[in-house]
Design an enzyme around this catalytic site. Structure first.
Site, PDB file in Angstrom:
ATOM      1  CG  HIS A 239      -5.689  -2.482  -1.019  1.00 21.17           C
ATOM      2  ND1 HIS A 239      -4.638  -3.056  -0.324  1.00 21.17           N
ATOM      3  CD2 HIS A 239      -5.436  -1.135  -1.039  1.00 21.17           C
ATOM      4  CE1 HIS A 239      -3.798  -2.085   0.057  1.00 21.17           C
ATOM      5  NE2 HIS A 239      -4.252  -0.920  -0.372  1.00 21.17           N
ATOM      6  CD  GLU A 240      -6.520   1.165  -3.966  1.00 21.32           C
ATOM      7  OE1 GLU A 240      -6.615   2.156  -3.236  1.00 21.32           O
ATOM      8  OE2 GLU A 240      -5.437   0.579  -4.167  1.00 21.32           O
TER       9      GLU A 240
ATOM     10  CB  CYS B 161      -0.885  -0.011   1.251  1.00 25.51           C
ATOM     11  SG  CYS B 161      -1.990   1.414   1.365  1.00 25.51           S
TER      12      CYS B 161
ATOM     13  CG  HIS C  94      -7.287   2.952   1.252  1.00 23.07           C
ATOM     14  ND1 HIS C  94      -6.405   3.150   2.284  1.00 23.07           N
ATOM     15  CD2 HIS C  94      -6.594   2.252   0.319  1.00 23.07           C
ATOM     16  CE1 HIS C  94      -5.238   2.602   1.991  1.00 23.07           C
ATOM     17  NE2 HIS C  94      -5.324   2.043   0.803  1.00 23.07           N
TER      18      HIS C  94
HETATM   19 NI    NI Z   1      -3.689   1.062  -0.094  1.00 28.13          NI
END
Ligand code: NI
Length: 177
Positions: free
Chosen positions: A142-143, A99, A146
């Protein structure tokens, strides 16, 4: 356009719930995405979420180059505004992740849904739905994490596989020898 500063793990903007975008077609959203694209191109990587550039809005960009897609033909650059992710079944995969907000580090075994559906708005305001599996599905999860203040180490069940990538690569090389 501008290259933006990337927030690192520990900064509060990465820990909070990001706000929905009222108007995906607004000029300031287009400007934000242009800056995010320039920032991602400069930093290298497959995806970036707005909170990573200190903007707490539900906006993600990603692209999966063919060379990095083990599970498919790659995915062209995609902008997700107000995305929603839904697992399609119970299957999960474990694989490595890095990341831009946790520079120099890697997690070897991050669990993610294997198959997902995701819905989002584009910059034209139109809604779209897609299905994804494998690496594509992993990048989207994953995104989108966030946007909910979640970083990949928080998904790991075995922190033995979390560390500086230089050390982990050295360790694995020695284990192989
Ligand atoms: Ni990330």
């Amino acid at each position: 356009m501008a290259i933006l500063k990337i927030a690192r793990m520990g900064h509060p903007v990465l820990a909070r719930q990001a706000d929905p975008v009222d108007d995906p077609t607004a000029p300031e959203i287009r400007r934000l995405v242009a800056d995010m694209l320039e920032t991602l191109a400069d930093a290298g990587g497959v995806g970036l979420a707005a909170p990573q550039v200190h903007v707490p809005l539900r906006v993600v960009i990603f692209a999966v180059p063919e060379s990095r897609d083990r599970d498919g033909p790659g995915v062209p650059l995609t902008v997700l505004v107000n995305p929603e992710v839904t697992p399609l079944d119970d299957a999960q995969d474990n694989d490595w992740e890095g990341c831009l907000s946790i520079p120099g580090m890697v997690g070897l075994s991050v669990p993610r849904w294997s198959r997902i559906g995701y819905a989002f708005h584009g910059l034209d305001g139109k809604s779209e739905e897609r299905e994804a599996h494998g690496f594509h599905a992993r990048v989207v999860q994953h995104e989108c994490d966030h946007l909910d203040g979640i970083l990949y180490p928080m998904r790991m069940t075995d922190l033995d596989g979390f560390g500086f990538s230089e050390e982990i690569m050295r360790r694995d090389k020695e284990a192989e020898a």
